[in-house]
Scaffold this motif. Structure first.
Motif, mmCIF file in Angstrom:
data_model
loop_
_atom_site.group_PDB
_atom_site.id
_atom_site.type_symbol
_atom_site.label_atom_id
_atom_site.label_comp_id
_atom_site.label_asym_id
_atom_site.label_seq_id
_atom_site.Cartn_x
_atom_site.Cartn_y
_atom_site.Cartn_z
ATOM 1 N N UNK A 1 51.705 28.154 48.981
ATOM 2 C CA UNK A 1 52.615 29.957 49.278
ATOM 3 C C UNK A 1 52.354 30.566 48.192
ATOM 4 N N UNK A 2 51.994 30.206 46.986
ATOM 5 C CA UNK A 2 52.055 31.146 45.996
ATOM 6 C C UNK A 2 50.811 32.314 45.288
ATOM 7 N N UNK A 3 49.539 31.077 46.164
ATOM 8 C CA UNK A 3 48.493 31.913 46.735
ATOM 9 C C UNK A 3 48.628 33.097 47.318
ATOM 10 N N UNK A 4 49.492 32.595 48.288
ATOM 11 C CA UNK A 4 49.263 33.794 49.376
ATOM 12 C C UNK A 4 50.573 34.906 49.463
ATOM 13 N N UNK A 5 51.290 34.524 48.000
ATOM 14 C CA UNK A 5 51.845 35.703 48.267
ATOM 15 C C UNK A 5 51.368 36.868 47.857
ATOM 16 N N UNK A 6 50.529 37.142 47.588
ATOM 17 C CA UNK A 6 49.838 38.597 47.167
ATOM 18 C C UNK A 6 48.631 39.393 47.807
ATOM 19 N N UNK A 7 49.462 40.251 48.547
ATOM 20 C CA UNK A 7 48.135 41.129 49.115
ATOM 21 C C UNK A 7 46.537 40.801 48.600
ATOM 22 N N UNK A 8 46.404 41.245 47.769
ATOM 23 C CA UNK A 8 45.062 41.205 46.892
ATOM 24 C C UNK A 8 44.549 39.879 47.413
ATOM 25 N N UNK A 9 45.471 39.275 47.213
ATOM 26 C CA UNK A 9 44.875 37.572 46.582
ATOM 27 C C UNK A 9 44.380 37.100 48.740
ATOM 28 N N UNK A 10 45.158 37.097 49.298
ATOM 29 C CA UNK A 10 44.467 36.819 50.957
ATOM 30 C C UNK A 10 43.700 38.231 51.333
ATOM 31 N N UNK A 11 43.303 39.491 50.406
ATOM 32 C CA UNK A 11 42.245 39.841 51.733
ATOM 33 C C UNK A 11 41.363 39.524 50.538
ATOM 34 N N UNK A 12 41.232 38.921 49.789
ATOM 35 C CA UNK A 12 39.862 37.303 49.645
ATOM 36 C C UNK A 12 39.989 36.150 49.922
ATOM 37 N N UNK A 13 40.815 35.822 50.780
ATOM 38 C CA UNK A 13 40.751 34.878 51.568
ATOM 39 C C UNK A 13 40.839 35.394 52.011
ATOM 40 N N UNK A 14 40.391 36.556 53.350
ATOM 41 C CA UNK A 14 40.246 37.127 54.363
ATOM 42 C C UNK A 14 38.547 36.872 54.492
ATOM 43 N N UNK A 15 37.900 37.228 53.713
ATOM 44 C CA UNK A 15 36.259 38.086 53.193
ATOM 45 C C UNK A 15 35.938 36.569 52.868
ATOM 46 N N UNK A 16 36.115 35.521 52.028
ATOM 47 C CA UNK A 16 35.576 34.175 51.543
ATOM 48 C C UNK A 16 35.919 33.092 53.338
#
Lengths: 118, 118
Positions: A12-27
């Motif tokens: 959840x710590x990784x998911x709670x930032x928009x920038x990281x969500x955008x990266x995960x969406x691409x990966x």
DNA sequence: GTTGAATATTCTAATGCAAGAATATTTCGA
DNA sequence: TCGAAATATTCTTGCATTAGAATATTCAAC
């Protein structure tokens, strides 16, 4: 050693930032090198690099070095909680222009033979 | 106004703390007053109160005042993302003793007629 | 070797929580 | 009115994280 609930908190710590969500969406689409991510996200290089390092540190991503480029991918055997949230991210990508634009820019990059990793 | 992805980030911010996860796990069962939560969690009152306030501020919880007690419950019409993660929390509760013990203590409290809200 | 691209790291502020102690507020009951 | 229970808030301190600028590292190509 990390307990199960500690691991969930890490996710959840990784998911709670928009920038990281955008990266995960691409990966979610597959492995990508840093420079492709950087261009698709239109974000400064140190920022992307630090977000990637953060998620590596928390076990969500792994990277392999291929000559000059670092290829990032989702780790194997992810916490089922994370798997579930990546699926949710797919729905989110359909509804939020930010994620759509990232995917559109990424698609543009991949079809361009002049790009770095191709 | 908050965009959809901002709202998702808000949800994840609430989920990335073990104390708040423990509270959500208890509120999955139904509304509870602060003192029941506090006893079930075995945590100091200001800590629980601040965690509850945090989740209210982010729209996950609502509270109603009944004379001297505040009853907390999950908000209506939650983000589907949160619904999904509350389901995951159920699985987690089966596997992690922390959550099990919270539920066990809560069950003990509810059956005791000497308790505050009963 | 030198250059340039890709990536990582360091430094400095600024921010957002977090815990713990203390205090304030509200309300009921004696 | 006073005391006690339930809840909320304030204050302080410390920690984790963030952005941005600058710099360092690695490696291929020339």
């Amino acid at each position: 050693m990390e307990t199960l609930s500690e691991n969930c908190v890490s996710v959840y710590k990784c998911l709670c930032d928009l920038g990281r969500l955008r990266i995960l969406n691409l990966l979610r689409q597959g492995p990508l090198c840093g420079c492709h991510l950087q261009v698709a996200l239109e974000e400064p290089q140190p920022k992307v690099s630090k977000q990637l390092a953060y998620m590596k540190r928390h076990g969500l991503l792994v990277s392999t070095r291929r000559t000059n480029w670092t290829i990032f991918r989702l780790a194997e055997g992810l916490n089922p909680l994370l798997e579930e949230n990546l699926k949710c991210l797919q729905d989110l990508a359909f509804q939020d222009p930010v994620f759509q634009q990232d995917l559109a820019r990424l698609a543009g990059i991949n079809t361009d033979p002049a790009d770095c990793c191709d």
